[in-house]
Design a protein around this motif. Structure first.
Motif, mmCIF file in Angstrom:
data_model
loop_
_atom_site.group_PDB
_atom_site.id
_atom_site.type_symbol
_atom_site.label_atom_id
_atom_site.label_comp_id
_atom_site.label_asym_id
_atom_site.label_seq_id
_atom_site.Cartn_x
_atom_site.Cartn_y
_atom_site.Cartn_z
ATOM 1 N N LYS A 364 -2.899 -8.835 -19.907
ATOM 2 C CA LYS A 364 -2.483 -9.787 -19.439
ATOM 3 C C LYS A 364 -1.821 -9.661 -17.853
ATOM 4 N N PHE A 365 -1.078 -8.700 -17.689
ATOM 5 C CA PHE A 365 -0.220 -8.341 -16.619
ATOM 6 C C PHE A 365 -1.142 -7.713 -15.508
ATOM 7 N N GLU A 366 -2.104 -7.042 -15.956
ATOM 8 C CA GLU A 366 -3.033 -6.454 -15.108
ATOM 9 C C GLU A 366 -3.903 -7.255 -14.322
ATOM 10 N N LYS A 367 -4.297 -8.505 -15.110
ATOM 11 C CA LYS A 367 -5.112 -9.653 -14.709
ATOM 12 C C LYS A 367 -4.269 -10.440 -13.641
ATOM 13 N N ALA A 368 -2.946 -10.670 -13.923
ATOM 14 C CA ALA A 368 -2.069 -11.505 -13.170
ATOM 15 C C ALA A 368 -1.827 -10.745 -11.736
ATOM 16 N N TRP A 369 -1.537 -9.499 -12.104
ATOM 17 C CA TRP A 369 -1.098 -8.491 -10.729
ATOM 18 C C TRP A 369 -2.549 -7.857 -10.062
ATOM 19 N N GLY A 370 -3.643 -7.809 -10.823
ATOM 20 C CA GLY A 370 -4.646 -7.230 -10.058
ATOM 21 C C GLY A 370 -4.562 -5.715 -9.726
ATOM 22 N N VAL A 371 -4.102 -5.040 -10.890
ATOM 23 C CA VAL A 371 -3.961 -3.570 -10.681
ATOM 24 C C VAL A 371 -4.075 -3.164 -12.343
ATOM 25 N N ARG A 372 -4.496 -1.831 -12.272
ATOM 26 C CA ARG A 372 -4.459 -1.134 -13.458
ATOM 27 C C ARG A 372 -2.830 -0.622 -13.773
ATOM 28 N N SER A 486 9.748 -6.259 -1.629
ATOM 29 C CA SER A 486 8.537 -7.121 -1.341
ATOM 30 C C SER A 486 7.978 -6.410 0.098
ATOM 31 N N LEU A 487 8.767 -6.065 1.043
ATOM 32 C CA LEU A 487 8.183 -5.692 2.194
ATOM 33 C C LEU A 487 7.790 -3.916 2.054
ATOM 34 N N VAL A 488 8.462 -3.363 1.233
ATOM 35 C CA VAL A 488 8.077 -2.154 0.982
ATOM 36 C C VAL A 488 6.742 -2.032 0.279
ATOM 37 N N ALA A 491 4.068 -2.817 2.826
ATOM 38 C CA ALA A 491 3.745 -1.401 3.491
ATOM 39 C C ALA A 491 2.926 -0.428 2.840
ATOM 40 N N MET A 492 2.855 -0.466 1.438
ATOM 41 C CA MET A 492 2.322 0.485 0.649
ATOM 42 C C MET A 492 1.201 0.125 0.125
ATOM 43 N N GLY A 493 0.547 -1.176 0.860
ATOM 44 C CA GLY A 493 -0.742 -1.595 0.767
ATOM 45 C C GLY A 493 -0.967 -2.596 -0.514
ATOM 46 N N TYR A 494 0.073 -3.187 -1.183
ATOM 47 C CA TYR A 494 0.152 -3.999 -2.041
ATOM 48 C C TYR A 494 1.030 -5.231 -1.664
ATOM 49 N N PRO A 495 0.295 -6.307 -0.875
ATOM 50 C CA PRO A 495 0.970 -7.456 -0.333
ATOM 51 C C PRO A 495 1.781 -8.112 -1.239
ATOM 52 N N MET A 496 3.107 -8.481 -1.010
ATOM 53 C CA MET A 496 3.967 -9.363 -1.709
ATOM 54 C C MET A 496 4.207 -10.375 -0.588
ATOM 55 N N SER A 497 4.195 -11.571 -0.776
ATOM 56 C CA SER A 497 4.478 -12.678 0.103
ATOM 57 C C SER A 497 5.237 -13.676 -0.267
ATOM 58 N N TYR A 498 6.072 -13.544 -1.369
ATOM 59 C CA TYR A 498 6.882 -14.903 -1.662
ATOM 60 C C TYR A 498 7.557 -15.603 -0.730
ATOM 61 N N LYS A 499 7.830 -16.794 -0.659
ATOM 62 C CA LYS A 499 8.386 -17.614 0.157
ATOM 63 C C LYS A 499 9.895 -17.871 -0.183
ATOM 64 N N ASN A 500 10.181 -17.744 -1.604
ATOM 65 C CA ASN A 500 11.374 -17.998 -2.106
ATOM 66 C C ASN A 500 11.644 -17.532 -3.415
#
Length: 724
Positions: A364-372, A486-488, A491-500
């Motif tokens: 479930k978390f893999e699907k939501a986050w798009g990773v293994r 989120s910025l780190v 920068a490591m190739g996994y975008p996090m772009s929360y607005k709030n």
């Protein structure tokens, strides 16, 4: 311009609501609000603990600019460089040694649940490890583990307001007057309403002074007492047989184990008369509704998880579950230590206490986050020195530590070993609001906004989600914790772009059934929501008490009994080290003191090097008096502190608080861990005490040591500042 901002106190887990009163962009006072738990009252820290936001630089300095260590010295840099460098070094270490060579922490303080969610997501989805943990590990992790086994849920089963309506309170290893004054107020109200109070504590605490029965137990003997009480309840036919038959499992095996613990046997271990044990057991069992409250006098032992299971078994034995004002209450220490656990800042759980080794949950978390995601449990933070300094297998060593809102260089046991580990690590990131002992070891400093300077949600001790709100603009080049992480990540190739923070909260809820119904809108309207809260509609107002009608959180709906053999603490007194030492709390200060120590009113309450509480007999024997400086030593280190003679402790037992830099009792404490929770035995180790004949030299040593530490942290020292 004046304004009042409603928020949640950043200190203990009571979850008190208060108003920050702001004039011209600066907080000038705090006043109590009519919160669910505090009802227009505040303690010292609630009234005066906001002043650190004004950066008075009494103890140390606010971090106001990112820093990178260059040529051995921390230098100010811009955010782009700090983020890029942090991401580069973490990526290099991950590529060279693997994901599990990196560990990170969550934060149990004012950063909020959203920042903890983002941090554990970063460690799991970006770094690729479950090596994420926080300071619950050194305090209430045994409560989580023990209650998860016994009841299926590792939190307070009752809410804080219910405490005052219990007919009996068993207060076990918990000193609410100093750790949770607002909870102490509920206990006093219960007493005024006619409740019986039983206190189990090796010291004569404020609760003990009002108790109907005080069992002044020998430190380290908790399980023997708990099982002796169960022995009496069973032998005298005081059990709730219908409840046991309908709602529990494992009773017959439990009963056989308990037979080995008659009060006469426990008496020699606990130093409590057998008849007193019987009296306590009878009163508890016969009460119409009884609640057990405990603190770190239960959880900071090498057998803590067993004791938690034992306390839960007492409640199962007597049917004290399923209704209001009964059950069990591990009263969590810090403002958001419950929230750090809720958000998955643990090496074995995703948010909502979902097992990282469960294939369906992980998918479930893999699907939501798009990773293994990793399939194995991570490393608890109390094992960092082992994996840095002592691990023989090079492939298993920890190489990098991302420390968010924690200070292991001050708060962890056996500081000698921990500081060596920090020195030996290839890369240390410290993300915090003030310079601290750990920051002095950092390769990168990432300065964050503090409580009062950002928005979010926290969870108080009784599972209550409450809002924290921004009152003032931060001074300096700071960012909120969730944004930094989120910025780190980006920068490591996994975008996090929360607005709030609301976006983060909604993502967390969508993955956590226990919390799904606790929307921002509902928390705002109701002032707070206690989980479980599974439906978004306003009809689901949350859950005041758990295990309604005796239905527990296990798949079969039943609570589990547990008993085992008592064992002594990992280190006991000897001829060379004839005294025991326990760490304790202090009402006016908090954690590692970087917050309260930088509040002008609170800093005036006490200063370095703190005190060691000793019996009058021991003071007379050593020929020391109140205020004398004394040398305290264990097998791990030595420190100097002041003598505090008191009739509240037994001969041979001593007590110190851990927030002092010079009088640092964690230089002495043992890293012996509970085998299940990996929580250190901070409540028991062996020490020796040595009188210092040259008090003039000792005072000079304390003064100079304190000045040197503060100077290292960037404070300009003025001699007259130091108050003897």
């Amino acid at each position: 311009m004046k304004k009042k901002v409603l928020t949640t106190c950043p200190y203990c887990g009571s979850g008190c609501q208060l108003y920050l009163n702001v004039e011209d962009g600066k907080i000038v006072s705090a006043t109590p609000a009519d919160g669910r738990t505090n009802q227009e009252t505040l303690c010292l820290k609630g009234h005066y603990g906001w002043d650190y936001l004004n950066d008075p630089q009494i103890l140390t300095k606010r971090l106001t600019k990112p820093q990178i260590r260059k040529n051995g010295k921390l230098e100010d840099v811009e955010w782009d460089e700090a983020i890029s460098y942090t991401a580069q070094r973490l990526s290099e270490i991950k590529t060279k040694y693997g994901s599990d060579s990196i560990i990170g922490t969550g934060c149990a303080r004012g950063s909020g649940n959203e920042a903890n969610y983002v941090m554990q997501k970063f460690m799991r989805a970006v770094i690729g490890t479950n090596n994420v943990d926080h300071c619950a590990r050194v305090c209430h992790a045994p409560s989580v583990s023990g209650l998860a086994y016994s009841l299926g849920s590792g939190a307070m089963s009752l809410s804080i307001p219910e405490i005052e309506d219990a007919k009996l309170l068993l207060i076990f290893g918990y000193n609410p007057a100093e750790s949770h004054p607002i909870v102490a107020r509920r206990i006093i109200k219960a007493k005024q309403k006619g409740a019986k109070i039983i206190v189990v504590d090796p010291r004569i605490t404020e609760s003990a002074r009002i108790a109907d029965l005080h069992l002044q137990i020998k430190g380290g003997s908790n399980l023997a007492l708990v099982q002796a009480m169960a022995n009496v309840i069973i032998l005298e036919g005081l059990v709730d047989h219908p409840f046991i038959e309908d709602h529990t499992s494992g009773y017959e095996e439990y009963k056989k184990q308990i037979e080995k613990y008659p009060p006469e046997y426990a008496q020699s271990i606990c130093h409590i008369p057998a008849d007193t044990i019987r009296q306590a057991a009878r009163q508890y069992a016969k009460a119409d509704s009884a609640a057990i409250l405990w603190g770190m006098g239960v959880t900071q032992f090498g057998q803590a998880v067993d004791v938690v299971k034992g306390l839960a078994s007492l409640a199962l034995l007597t049917g004290n579950f399923g209704g209001p004002s009964m059950g069990v209450g591990p009263v969590r220490g810090q403002n958001n230590v419950q929230g750090g656990c809720d958000m998955g800042a643990l090496p074995n759980c995703y948010p909502g206490y979902q097992d990282v080794t469960d294939d369906i949950i992980r998918e479930k978390f893999e699907k939501a986050w798009g990773v293994r995601l990793s399939k194995k449990n991570g490393i608890p933070l109390t094992q960092v020195p082992q994996y840095v300094l002592h691990e023989k297998d090079e492939k298993k060593k920890i190489r990098a530590y991302y420390i968010f809102g924690e200070d292991p260089g001050q708060s962890d046991p056996d500081l000698n070993d921990m500081r060596k580990a920090l020195d030996a690590l290839e890369f240390v990131v410290v993300q915090d609001i003030y310079m601290n002992k750990t920051g002095l070891k950092a390769d990168v400093i990432l300065p964050a906004t503090a409580w009062g300077e950002h928005e979010g949600v926290c969870t108080c001790a009784d599972r209550g989600f409450q809002r924290i709100r921004k009152a003032v603009e931060p001074k300096g080049d700071l960012k909120p914790d969730w944004e930094i992480i989120s910025l780190v990540s980006t920068a490591m190739g996994y975008p996090m772009s929360y607005k709030n923070t609301k976006e983060i909260w909604d993502e967390m809820r969508s993955l956590s059934p226990l919390f799904f119904g606790a929307t921002y809108e509902k928390i705002e309207k109701m002032g707070g929501v206690l989980w479980p809260c599974k439906d978004e509609s306003m009809a689901d107002k949350g859950t005041m008490y758990l295990h309604k009608d005796g239905v527990f959180a296990h798949l079969d709906g039943k609570g589990k009994f547990f008993a085992t053999e008592w064992r002594a603490p990992g280190e006991i007194e000897s001829k060379e080290y004839p005294f025991s030492l326990s760490t304790v709390r202090e009402v006016g200060h908090y954690s590692v003191r970087t917050m309260t120590g930088n509040c002008r009113t609170l800093s005036n309450l006490e200063d370095e090097p703190g005190w060691i509480q000793m019996s009058l007999f021991d003071c007379e024997k050593l020929k020391v008096k109140e205020g004398d400086l004394i040398r305290v030593s264990s097998k791990r280190g030595t420190t100097i502190t002041r003598v505090k003679p008191t009739e509240r402790v037994k001969a041979g037992a001593t007590y110190m608080t851990y927030q002092w830099w010079v009088g640092a009792c964690n230089d002495l404490t043992v890293p012996y861990l509970d085998p299940v929770s990996n929580t250190p035995e901070s409540k028991y180790c062996a020490i020796k005490l040595e009188k210092i004949d040259d008090q003039v030299w000792a005072e000079k040593y304390i003064r100079e040591s304190y000045q040197n530490i503060r100077r290292d942290m960037g404070i300009d020292i003025v001699e007259k500042e130091y108050r003897l």
